[in-house]
Design an enzyme around this catalytic site. Structure first.
Site, PDB file in Angstrom:
ATOM      1  CG  HIS A  10     111.221 -18.519 -33.856  1.00  0.00           C
ATOM      2  ND1 HIS A  10     111.944 -17.933 -34.593  1.00  0.00           N
ATOM      3  CD2 HIS A  10     110.539 -18.070 -32.847  1.00  0.00           C
ATOM      4  CE1 HIS A  10     111.965 -16.735 -33.900  1.00  0.00           C
ATOM      5  NE2 HIS A  10     111.124 -16.673 -32.959  1.00  0.00           N
ATOM      6  CE1 TYR A  39     113.433 -20.295 -31.948  1.00  0.00           C
ATOM      7  CE2 TYR A  39     114.526 -22.067 -31.427  1.00  0.00           C
ATOM      8  CZ  TYR A  39     114.295 -21.248 -32.316  1.00  0.00           C
ATOM      9  OH  TYR A  39     114.973 -21.014 -33.673  1.00  0.00           O
ATOM     10  CG  HIS A 116     112.010 -15.459 -37.312  1.00  0.00           C
ATOM     11  ND1 HIS A 116     113.008 -16.484 -37.302  1.00  0.00           N
ATOM     12  CD2 HIS A 116     112.292 -14.053 -37.033  1.00  0.00           C
ATOM     13  CE1 HIS A 116     114.090 -15.589 -37.040  1.00  0.00           C
ATOM     14  NE2 HIS A 116     113.984 -14.388 -36.943  1.00  0.00           N
ATOM     15  CE  LYS A 123     116.925 -14.993 -39.937  1.00  0.00           C
ATOM     16  NZ  LYS A 123     117.840 -16.004 -39.796  1.00  0.00           N
ATOM     17  CB  CYS A 125     111.679 -19.087 -39.791  1.00  0.00           C
ATOM     18  SG  CYS A 125     111.331 -19.367 -38.075  1.00  0.00           S
TER      19      CYS A 125
END
Length: 139
Positions: A10, A39, A116, A123, A125
């Site tokens: 991420h 995380y 991700h 996303k 990410c």
């Protein structure tokens, strides 16, 4: 012990050069009512490895995949405008991220390394192609 089948990379979705640390993400996630940082690992711009959530605990970083994954987040991911997704990893972050993923793959040899966005295409990410960059680290 949890069965880990994914190592998910991420970004924190902050501007390049952000001084955020794991403690800042932890504080933010707690403000959302979470138990702690979502995380498992956070990599600030200096390339340190900071622990977020212990590996034995289920993360809170990728809906539908938390129970069987390890979440690794690098600080950054947005251009200087604070809006445009961009790979802002420093050389130190790149080196540390690779070393951490190598270590995690030794611990979880069957785990795929993904971004991700590979699991949630809505996303951007982590703002780089994880599967292409770490092809040599896949099972």
């Amino acid at each position: 012990m949890r069965t880990v089948s994914l190592i998910i990379v991420h970004c924190s979705a902050n501007k390049a050069g952000s001084a955020l640390r794991a403690v800042d993400i932890d504080r933010y996630h707690r403000s959302l009512g979470w138990n702690c940082c979502g995380y498992h690992y956070v990599i600030p711009t200096d390339g340190a490895i900071e622990t977020g959530r212990p590996e034995e605990l289920t993360g809170a970083h990728c809906k539908g995949h938390n129970s069987h994954s390890i979440g690794v987040c690098y600080i950054g991911g947005l251009d200087a405008d604070g809006k445009t997704p961009k790979d802002t990893r420093t050389e130190a972050q790149k080196a540390t991220l690779r070393k951490l993923i190598e270590h995690l793959r030794q611990r979880y040899p069957k785990a795929l390394v993904v971004g991700h966005h590979d699991l949630n295409p809505l996303k951007a990410c982590p703002c780089f192609n994880v599967t292409a960059e770490y092809t040599d680290l896949q099972p």
